[in-house]
Design an enzyme around this catalytic site. Sequence first.
Site, mmCIF file in Angstrom:
data_model
loop_
_atom_site.group_PDB
_atom_site.id
_atom_site.type_symbol
_atom_site.label_atom_id
_atom_site.label_comp_id
_atom_site.label_asym_id
_atom_site.label_seq_id
_atom_site.Cartn_x
_atom_site.Cartn_y
_atom_site.Cartn_z
ATOM 1 N N GLY A 1 33.696 30.417 35.752
ATOM 2 C CA GLY A 1 34.734 31.123 35.002
ATOM 3 C C GLY A 1 35.609 31.984 35.887
ATOM 4 O O GLY A 1 36.527 32.647 35.399
ATOM 5 N N HIS A 2 35.320 31.987 37.199
ATOM 6 C CA HIS A 2 36.108 32.785 38.145
ATOM 7 C C HIS A 2 36.927 31.891 39.078
ATOM 8 O O HIS A 2 37.318 32.313 40.152
ATOM 9 C CB HIS A 2 35.192 33.676 38.983
ATOM 10 C CG HIS A 2 34.317 34.576 38.184
ATOM 11 N ND1 HIS A 2 34.835 35.502 37.305
ATOM 12 C CD2 HIS A 2 32.972 34.694 38.104
ATOM 13 C CE1 HIS A 2 33.828 36.144 36.729
ATOM 14 N NE2 HIS A 2 32.686 35.674 37.188
ATOM 15 N N HIS B 1 34.227 40.322 33.982
ATOM 16 C CA HIS B 1 33.530 39.667 32.867
ATOM 17 C C HIS B 1 33.909 40.333 31.552
ATOM 18 O O HIS B 1 33.210 40.192 30.555
ATOM 19 C CB HIS B 1 32.014 39.769 33.030
ATOM 20 C CG HIS B 1 31.545 39.319 34.366
ATOM 21 N ND1 HIS B 1 31.296 40.195 35.391
ATOM 22 C CD2 HIS B 1 31.305 38.082 34.840
ATOM 23 C CE1 HIS B 1 30.912 39.500 36.455
ATOM 24 N NE2 HIS B 1 30.908 38.224 36.151
ATOM 25 N N GLY C 1 28.456 33.328 38.669
ATOM 26 C CA GLY C 1 28.791 32.702 37.403
ATOM 27 C C GLY C 1 30.059 31.881 37.530
ATOM 28 O O GLY C 1 30.898 32.146 38.388
#
Lengths: 208, 331
Positions: free
Chosen positions: B56-57, B219, B54
Site C-alpha cells: 500500500g506504500h 497508515h 506493509g
Amino acid sequence: MRLDVNKTIQWMQLTNEKMQANKDYLTTLDQPIGDGDHGINMARGFQEVASKLNESTYTNVSDVLKDVAMTLMSKVGGASGPLFGTAFLKLSTKLKGEESVKQDIFGTALTEAVNGLKQRGKAEEGEKTMVDMWAPIAQLFLEDSNVTADTLLSTADSALTKIKEMTATKGRAAYFKDKTVGHQDPGAASTYLIFEALAEVWKGDSER
Amino acid sequence: MKKIINDPNEVVQDMVQGLVAAYPTKLKVVPDTLVIARQDAPVQGKVGLVSGGGSGHEPAHAGYIGKGMLDCAVAGEVFTSPTPDQVLEGIKAADGGEGVFLVIKNYTGDVLNFEMAAELAEAEGIQVEKVIVNDDVAVEDSSFTTGRRGIAGTVLVHKIAGAMAENGASLQEVKRVAEKVVANIRSMGMALTSGTVPAAGKPSFQLEENEMEIGIGIHGEPGIERKPIASADDIATELVERIMNDMEIPKESEVAVMINGLGATPEMELFIVNQKVQSILKDRGIYVFQTFVGEFMTSLEMAGCSVTLLKLDDELKSLLGAPSEAPAFRI
C-alpha cells in the site's frame, strides 16, 4: 502436573476453541487502542495451529511447541505473531527432549518465555502488556511445588484484574496512556485464554 | 469503495505478479513467497540489502530493488508487516556470503518481525545487521510505534546504503553509513483525504472538505493537528519549520530535498510545494544538492504530501549521486 505430548496437543486444541469463541471479544478490546484485529489474528493463528497439530505426529513436547511457535509467527502477523511466537519458541527450546514435563521444568521454561517476551517487546513488568500475565504464572510454577488447576486459574484471574487497572506505557496502547486504565489489554486477555485452557485440560485429567 | 482490483484479499499477490511481469529482466519472485528480488540475487561478494513492510506504500518497497539499491523487498499485507518466515526468505535470497543488511521502518510490527527474522537467519549462519529509520518529526510516539515513525526518508536510506553495498563495503560499513543517514534525515507529512484499505472497504478516516491534518502517518494514524486547509506555501512553511525545529541545519549546509506524494496528489501540487521549500531554504542560506519530487512512499490513494530534508556531507553526497537501476529510483 505433568505435561506430555497428548496433553500439550489437547491444551493447544482447547486454546484454539477459546480463541474462536472469543474472537469478537478480543477484537473489541483492540479497537479503541490498536487497529482492531487482535481477535481475528489470534483466531486465524490458532486455527492454523490446530490444523498443523492434527496432521502431524509428535514424540516430544518440545516439537509440538516449536510447531505452535512457527505457525503463530507466520500466520498471526502484526506485533502479536512474533510475541506469541517468541514465547512458545522459548518454551520449546527449554523443554527440548522432554517426553513428560515436570512442573519445575515447566516453570523454568515459562520464565524463559517471559524473558523472551521482555526482550522482544522491550517491555518490563507493570507496563500493561501480556508480560504481566505470563510473569505471575511463571512465578507460580517456580514457587509453588504443587500447582493445581485451581491455583493456576486463580493466579491468572487476579493477574487479569490487576492488568485492567494499569496504565499502558508500552506498545500501541501507550499512545493512549491514561485512557487505558480500566480497559483490558488484548494481549493479556488472549494470554489468559491460553492458561485457562491449560487449567481446564489439566482439571479434566484429574477428574478422570 | 471504488478500486481496480479482483479480490480484496488477493491484492498483494496480484500486485507482486504484475510488478515482476513489468520488469522481467530486473526482478523475480522467490517462489511461494511475497519476496521480490533482484534478478541476479544473491550477488556473490556483496552485502545484501533487504527492506520491506506493509503493502500500500508503492513504489515502496519493491520499486527500489536494483543495482545500487535493494537486493530484496518483502511485501506484507496492506499496511501489515510481513511475517518473520517471509522476511527470512528475503534475507536468504539476498545473502551473497557477506551478510545482509536490513532497513526497517520504525513501526512496532515491522521491528518485531524483522528482528525475529534476523535471529532466525543468524541461527542459520547468516550475518545480519539493521538500521531502524525514524525520520518523522510529527509525533514522539504514535498509535503504531514506540518512538518516531519511519516514513519517506527511508527511501534515501535505501539509496545511500545501497550505493555503499554496491561499492563492495563491509556489513559494518553499510551499517555505519545507514546510521549516519538516519541521524541526519527528517520528514513530516500532511493529508487532505484518507486512503482506503481494500479489505476494509471504506476510508480509514474522514476529513471534512475544508480540513487538513498535519503530521499524519502513512497508515492514516493521527498526526498533530486537524485544522482548516491552508495554501501550499503555508503548508510547505509549516512542514519545513517543524523539521528545522527538530534538526539544526546551519547556513551553508548542503541538503537533499524530497517532496513525496501520498498517492492521490498531482505532481503539479507537489511542484508547488517544492517551489516554496526551495525558497525557504535559499532564504536561510542552505544549498540544495539534489531534489526529488514524486511518489516515493505512498499511503494508498491518500491525498497529501511529505517533505524530507537530509543534511549531507561529502560521503553522503557521493553515495546519493551514485548510479541506481531501481525502477522507481533511477540515477
